[in-house]
Motif scaffolding. Sequence first.
Motif, PDB file in Angstrom:
ATOM      1  N   THR A 162       4.864  -5.306   6.542  1.00 56.36           N
ATOM      2  CA  THR A 162       3.861  -5.828   5.627  1.00 56.36           C
ATOM      3  C   THR A 162       4.473  -6.786   4.616  1.00 56.36           C
ATOM      4  OG1 THR A 162       2.135  -5.227   4.027  1.00 56.36           O
ATOM      5  CG2 THR A 162       4.142  -3.917   3.999  1.00 56.36           C
ATOM      6  N   THR A 163       3.602  -7.651   4.076  1.00 57.96           N
ATOM      7  CA  THR A 163       4.014  -8.501   2.966  1.00 57.96           C
ATOM      8  C   THR A 163       4.034  -7.726   1.658  1.00 57.96           C
ATOM      9  OG1 THR A 163       1.707  -9.127   2.582  1.00 57.96           O
ATOM     10  CG2 THR A 163       3.042 -10.595   3.970  1.00 57.96           C
ATOM     11  N   SER A 164       3.307  -6.604   1.585  1.00 55.27           N
ATOM     12  CA  SER A 164       2.907  -5.941   0.345  1.00 55.27           C
ATOM     13  C   SER A 164       1.879  -6.832  -0.344  1.00 55.27           C
ATOM     14  CB  SER A 164       4.103  -5.612  -0.549  1.00 55.27           C
ATOM     15  OG  SER A 164       4.615  -6.762  -1.197  1.00 55.27           O
ATOM     16  N   PRO A 165       1.262  -6.411  -1.466  1.00 53.40           N
ATOM     17  CA  PRO A 165       0.235  -7.240  -2.110  1.00 53.40           C
ATOM     18  C   PRO A 165       0.767  -8.604  -2.554  1.00 53.40           C
ATOM     19  CG  PRO A 165       0.110  -4.985  -2.904  1.00 53.40           C
ATOM     20  CD  PRO A 165       1.361  -5.074  -2.086  1.00 53.40           C
ATOM     21  N   VAL A 166       0.007  -9.643  -2.248  1.00 62.29           N
ATOM     22  CA  VAL A 166       0.381 -11.024  -2.558  1.00 62.29           C
ATOM     23  C   VAL A 166      -0.737 -11.648  -3.392  1.00 62.29           C
ATOM     24  CG1 VAL A 166       0.923 -13.294  -1.577  1.00 62.29           C
ATOM     25  CG2 VAL A 166       1.671 -11.209  -0.399  1.00 62.29           C
ATOM     26  N   PRO A 167      -0.413 -12.342  -4.504  1.00 65.63           N
ATOM     27  CA  PRO A 167      -1.471 -12.940  -5.312  1.00 65.63           C
ATOM     28  C   PRO A 167      -2.009 -14.230  -4.699  1.00 65.63           C
ATOM     29  CG  PRO A 167       0.669 -13.430  -6.270  1.00 65.63           C
ATOM     30  CD  PRO A 167       0.924 -12.511  -5.106  1.00 65.63           C
ATOM     31  N   HIS A 168      -3.305 -14.459  -4.935  1.00 66.82           N
ATOM     32  CA  HIS A 168      -3.939 -15.738  -4.604  1.00 66.82           C
ATOM     33  C   HIS A 168      -4.907 -16.024  -5.740  1.00 66.82           C
ATOM     34  CE1 HIS A 168      -6.111 -18.910  -2.507  1.00 66.82           C
ATOM     35  NE2 HIS A 168      -5.153 -18.915  -1.584  1.00 66.82           N
ATOM     36  N   GLY A 169      -4.414 -16.692  -6.790  1.00 65.92           N
ATOM     37  CA  GLY A 169      -5.187 -16.783  -8.013  1.00 65.92           C
ATOM     38  C   GLY A 169      -5.312 -15.394  -8.600  1.00 65.92           C
ATOM     39  N   ALA A 170      -6.541 -14.993  -8.952  1.00 62.56           N
ATOM     40  CA  ALA A 170      -6.776 -13.645  -9.462  1.00 62.56           C
ATOM     41  C   ALA A 170      -7.006 -12.633  -8.343  1.00 62.56           C
ATOM     42  CB  ALA A 170      -7.976 -13.652 -10.410  1.00 62.56           C
ATOM     43  N   ARG A 171      -7.066 -13.100  -7.103  1.00 63.68           N
ATOM     44  CA  ARG A 171      -7.277 -12.213  -5.961  1.00 63.68           C
ATOM     45  C   ARG A 171      -5.932 -11.711  -5.443  1.00 63.68           C
ATOM     46  NH1 ARG A 171     -10.235 -15.379  -1.573  1.00 63.68           N
ATOM     47  NH2 ARG A 171     -10.904 -13.335  -0.805  1.00 63.68           N
ATOM     48  N   VAL A 172      -6.009 -10.714  -4.591  1.00 67.31           N
ATOM     49  CA  VAL A 172      -4.812 -10.145  -3.969  1.00 67.31           C
ATOM     50  C   VAL A 172      -5.092  -9.965  -2.481  1.00 67.31           C
ATOM     51  CG1 VAL A 172      -3.255  -8.158  -3.881  1.00 67.31           C
ATOM     52  CG2 VAL A 172      -4.116  -8.958  -6.085  1.00 67.31           C
ATOM     53  N   PHE A 173      -4.100 -10.268  -1.649  1.00 69.99           N
ATOM     54  CA  PHE A 173      -4.246 -10.022  -0.219  1.00 69.99           C
ATOM     55  C   PHE A 173      -2.941  -9.443   0.326  1.00 69.99           C
ATOM     56  CE2 PHE A 173      -2.405 -14.259  -0.349  1.00 69.99           C
ATOM     57  CZ  PHE A 173      -1.513 -14.277   0.712  1.00 69.99           C
ATOM     58  N   GLU A 174      -3.028  -8.938   1.519  1.00 70.13           N
ATOM     59  CA  GLU A 174      -1.863  -8.363   2.207  1.00 70.13           C
ATOM     60  C   GLU A 174      -1.962  -8.703   3.687  1.00 70.13           C
ATOM     61  OE1 GLU A 174       0.361  -3.996   2.720  1.00 70.13           O
ATOM     62  OE2 GLU A 174      -1.706  -4.111   1.974  1.00 70.13           O
TER      63      GLU A 174
END
Length: 315
Positions: free
Chosen positions: A61-73
């Motif tokens: 996994t990448t672990s949680p990654v920021p995208h602006g105020a959002r988070v994705f994995e």
Amino acid sequence: MTNQSSSGTEQWPSVPLEAWSDTCATLHLWTQIVGKIRLTQSPWVNHSWNATLYVTARGLTTSPVPHGARVFEIEFDFIAHRLSVRTSEGETGGFALRPESVAGFYARLMDEMGRLNLPVTIQRKPNEVTEAIPFDRDDRPRSYDPVFVNRYWRALAQVDRVFKQFRARFIGKCSPVHYFWGAPDLAVTRFSGRPAPQHPGGIPNLPDWVTREAYSHEVSSCGFWSGGGPVPYPAFYSYAYPEPQGFADAAIQPAEAFFSTDLREFVLPYDAVWQSPDPDGMLLDFLQTTYDAAADLAHWDRGSLERDRDPRDAL
């Protein structure tokens, strides 16, 4: 510890490189694409720690990654053989892992990122490979053998578990146990706290400043990789930078380990570990004795850097 789980599955599976070398090369480049997404979206952390992947109960996994105020994995699932993208809003995406070109994998992933409103732009040139064809132009057919990918992941899961035991013995600066997609290898690195001489660099398709920042301070580092070059089989390694005088001649355990003059590091074949009646013990002996050699010969302040008991005993 035996090499058999209660379900009968091998805990330490055999993963000979020659049996899955084409798939291994495919997976290497696919993980670079995913790793570069995390790298691009994450604040820089010393020694490129913001770019690594992590072993999970199903894959990487990448672990949680920021995208602006959002988070994705993003997660590679090596049980279901699927790439999954999950967002903090509960949206999901992904696709099945199958034999396909690097360009095909890249296009499918970028399409999913766009569909989830997670546009991202990465440097499309792979790192630490001699033939650095941009991901979106590498349209050669590629292999994906799910059996050996699963075996490789199960090996990583065991190594991750033992590496974390070893890491817990150290209270100085130490990296997480993490998967560097450049090599690729699963590694953990201890630091003495002292600056190191400037690294010469020279790693193919990797800027020298990245290597020099990674080795800005003295380290004793160990890891596991699927093999290649002068060691054409899966193996554990342990090295020191800078290499202290006498390191190559240090007495280490187990007897199956040796010092590679090509790599300038100690090597323990993975086959010796998984075939051992006590894989955990053999691997821990290798990690500890090679670290002992590095720390003693370089005169680390071991008393201030190491844990002398398990704090859980008092809780």
